[in-house]
Each structure stands twice: as C-alpha cells, then as structure tokens.
Design a protein around this motif. Structure first.
Motif, PDB file in Angstrom:
ATOM      1  N   ALA A 167      12.601  28.851  35.654  1.00 29.54           N
ATOM      2  CA  ALA A 167      11.351  29.505  35.238  1.00 29.54           C
ATOM      3  C   ALA A 167      11.538  31.012  35.115  1.00 29.54           C
ATOM      4  O   ALA A 167      11.047  31.639  34.166  1.00 29.54           O
ATOM      5  CB  ALA A 167      10.242  29.185  36.243  1.00 29.54           C
ATOM      6  N   THR A 168      12.266  31.590  36.062  1.00 30.43           N
ATOM      7  CA  THR A 168      12.517  33.038  36.012  1.00 30.43           C
ATOM      8  C   THR A 168      13.325  33.390  34.774  1.00 30.43           C
ATOM      9  O   THR A 168      13.059  34.398  34.107  1.00 30.43           O
ATOM     10  CB  THR A 168      13.284  33.490  37.280  1.00 30.43           C
ATOM     11  N   ARG A 170      13.402  31.795  31.951  1.00 26.95           N
ATOM     12  CA  ARG A 170      12.544  31.640  30.765  1.00 26.95           C
ATOM     13  C   ARG A 170      11.543  32.782  30.647  1.00 26.95           C
ATOM     14  O   ARG A 170      11.451  33.451  29.620  1.00 26.95           O
ATOM     15  CB  ARG A 170      11.757  30.328  30.880  1.00 26.95           C
ATOM     16  N   GLU A 171      10.789  32.995  31.740  1.00 26.28           N
ATOM     17  CA  GLU A 171       9.660  33.946  31.691  1.00 26.28           C
ATOM     18  C   GLU A 171      10.121  35.396  31.534  1.00 26.28           C
ATOM     19  O   GLU A 171       9.458  36.197  30.894  1.00 26.28           O
ATOM     20  CB  GLU A 171       8.823  33.819  32.968  1.00 26.28           C
ATOM     21  N   HIS A 172      11.250  35.721  32.185  1.00 21.75           N
ATOM     22  CA  HIS A 172      11.685  37.125  32.180  1.00 21.75           C
ATOM     23  C   HIS A 172      12.891  37.367  31.279  1.00 21.75           C
ATOM     24  O   HIS A 172      13.456  38.470  31.302  1.00 21.75           O
ATOM     25  CB  HIS A 172      12.006  37.574  33.613  1.00 21.75           C
TER      26      HIS A 172
END
Lengths: 221, 121
Positions: A167-168, A170-172
C-alpha cells in the motif's frame, strides 16, 4: 527511477558483486534473494551510501547520487535491531520520522498503537521488528531498502505487513527493494524477484527459477 | 538533488546524540578530575597544600577542559561501543558517523567552556 549500474565490490579476494545492474521504478517492489554471503546486504549498503564500493554508478530520477542517505531519498531497514532500547515508542516515532503524516500512519497501526507508551526494551523481538519495518517503509523517501523485514515476524502478522508495504509503495510511489530468506513472503510481496548468485542478479519468475539458480533445494548442484 | 530531511529534524537528532555523548563525557570528566585532585593532594601534580578555594578552582578548570576535549572523544568512544546499532536512527536524519561526532563536539565544547567560565568567576 533508481538505477544502479556496474556495482562491483570485493572483500579481499572474495568478489561478491560483479557489475550488478538494478533498476527500480517508483511504486515498484523488487525482491532480492540469495544464499548467505552472496552480497545482498553489501548491495543495499552500497545503494544507501554507507559502504564505499570498488565501483558503482547510481542515479535517482536521472541525477547522479552519492551517499543517498544524506539527502533522505533512500531509507534503510538494517538486519539488526537499531531502536534505542531506553526510549519510549512514541518518542522513537518523532525521531525516526520527519513528517507528521508518516508518524500518524505508524502511530495508528493496530499493532503499534497499544505500545506507544512503552519503552522499546519492553517490546518483544517481533513487536520491535514490526515497528522497525513500518518506520523504514513509511519514511518519506523515494526508495526504501528493507533487509530481512519478515525475520522475527509471526506468520499472523506477515500478511498485514506485506499489505502495508504494498500500500505504501502504491500510495506514495515509493520504490522498495526487499531481501529476506522468507522467500515465499518476498514472492508474495514483490512485483518481480531477482536472485543474487555469483555476484550477478538474475530474474526469477517463480519458485522453479529459485531452484534453477540454486537458491532452493532441487536445482543445480 | 536537494535533501528532503527538514533541518529541524536533523537538529533534533543531533541533540539526542549530543546528550547521549555528554552523559558519558561528564562521567569521564568527573573521573578524570577526581584522579587529578588525588594526584594534587599527594603532591604529584601542583601544590599539595593549596587553599580550598584554589583546589575548587583547579577542579572546575580541569573539569571544563576535559569536558571540552578528551571527555567528548571518550564519550564518543563509549557511545560507539555501547550504542553502535543506533546509528541507523541518526542515518535516517542524514547524519553520517563522523559528522555526528564532530557536530556533537560543538555541544561538548560549549558546555566545557561554560564550566571554565564558571570557574573563572
């Protein structure tokens, strides 16, 4: 994009890295596996800039980079525990993460939140490792290097940790390089996996390739 | 490529490291000053029959000098031996080892100078 080219290093007569080429896109998770002593940690330390290697050419976003840690563009999770045992977890968060946003992210984690008031020395080895992985993953750098993030983590907490890393990324738009002997976790987390053998990186598309490159049993002698 | 680490964050990490070294530094300075006072009382260093005021001034001056110089490097050595693994925390703030040692010396130097000044008054 992080590009490492011609990474070469020897410890005396032991040539661990022989012209390694590695490319990591923003938001990509790259897994690197290999036998003990094959040079995984040496490679990560060279990218971080804490090891003077014989030869390396590294660019981030097309800019030549030396000692990447100084600019905060690369974060690093070392193999060994590094958090000051005398400090409370809440204090550690404020020292390890420069941005409030990333601090909130770690502070609100279900496994970290109950321990904020505890000293690091009061955490179990697994709890401490989990916290260290989150700190390195959530550090607001462009790329994160995680050396054995799954070691000491109980199986029940590996899924959330893997998801947190993905998730990190992807998001950042943060690129990750992960090395670990828990190769199934690496395979499940990474977008692509490479085997470091004979001082060179080779692509592995699954467990069959890991056997072929001599990392898991049943491959070449 | 510019650093993405805020200056305040770097200073905060330096303060944490400097305080750690200063604790060991002060302990070393206390030990060193006590040893010098004992040598002085035995007549090996300076005047054995000095007045209490002169002895106190001698102690403060010696303590200040040690804190500003050898005490710092002794403190760095102890911190390096005992807290070596913690460098990763400071590295996340962009600090290399040698930079940390030198930058924290400024703190030790100011504290040592303050003790010296206090001794001179």
């Amino acid at each position: 994009m992080l590009v490492v080219d011609s990474l070469t290093h020897a410890f005396g007569e032991n040539h661990v890295l022989r012209g390694v080429y590695l490319r990591v896109e923003p938001g990509e998770v790259v897994g690197v596996v290999g036998l003990n002593g094959c040079g995984k940690t040496t490679m990560l330390r060279a990218i971080l800039g804490t090891l003077r290697v014989d030869q390396m050419h590294m660019t981030i976003a097309d800019e030549l980079v030396d000692r990447a840690y100084r600019r905060g563009v690369v974060s690093y999770l070392p193999q060994d525990p590094y958090l000051p045992r005398r400090m409370r977890v809440g204090r550690v968060l404020s020292l390890a993460l420069p941005s409030p946003r990333s601090r909130y992210r770690v502070r609100d984690d279900a496994r970290v939140a109950p321990n904020l008031g505890k000293r690091v020395s009061a955490l179990s080895g697994g709890e401490q490792r989990y916290l260290e992985v989150l700190l390195a993953a959530c550090f607001p750098s462009r790329f994160a290097l995680l050396d054995e993030p799954f070691t000491e983590i109980e199986p029940i907490h590996r899924d959330p940790l893997r998801e947190s890393i993905r998730a990190t990324a992807r998001e950042h738009e943060r690129g990750f390089i992960i090395t670990d002997h828990a190769y199934r976790d690496v395979l499940a987390t990474a977008d692509r996996v490479l085997v470091l053998a004979g001082g060179e990186l080779r692509r592995a598309d699954g467990e069959e390739d890991l056997r072929r490159w001599g990392y898991t049993p049943g491959g070449r002698p | 490529m510019e650093s993405s680490i805020p200056l305040l964050h770097r200073v905060r990490l330096l303060a944490v490291y400097s305080r750690l070294v200063l604790v060991y530094n002060v302990a070393i300075a206390a030990l060193g000053t006590s040893t010098l006072l004992a040598l002085r009382a035995a007549g090996i260093v300076g005047e054995a029959e000095a007045s209490p005021a002169a002895t106190l001034r001698f102690a403060v001056v010696m303590a200040g000098m040690i804190v500003a110089t050898a005490g710092h490097w002794g403190g760095v050595l102890v911190a390096h031996s005992v807290h070596r693994s913690e460098y990763a925390l400071y590295r996340a703030g962009g600090w290399g080892r040698v930079e940390l040692w030198l930058a924290s010396w400024a703190v030790s130097f100011v504290v040592g100078a303050a003790i010296l000044v206090a001794g001179a008054i």
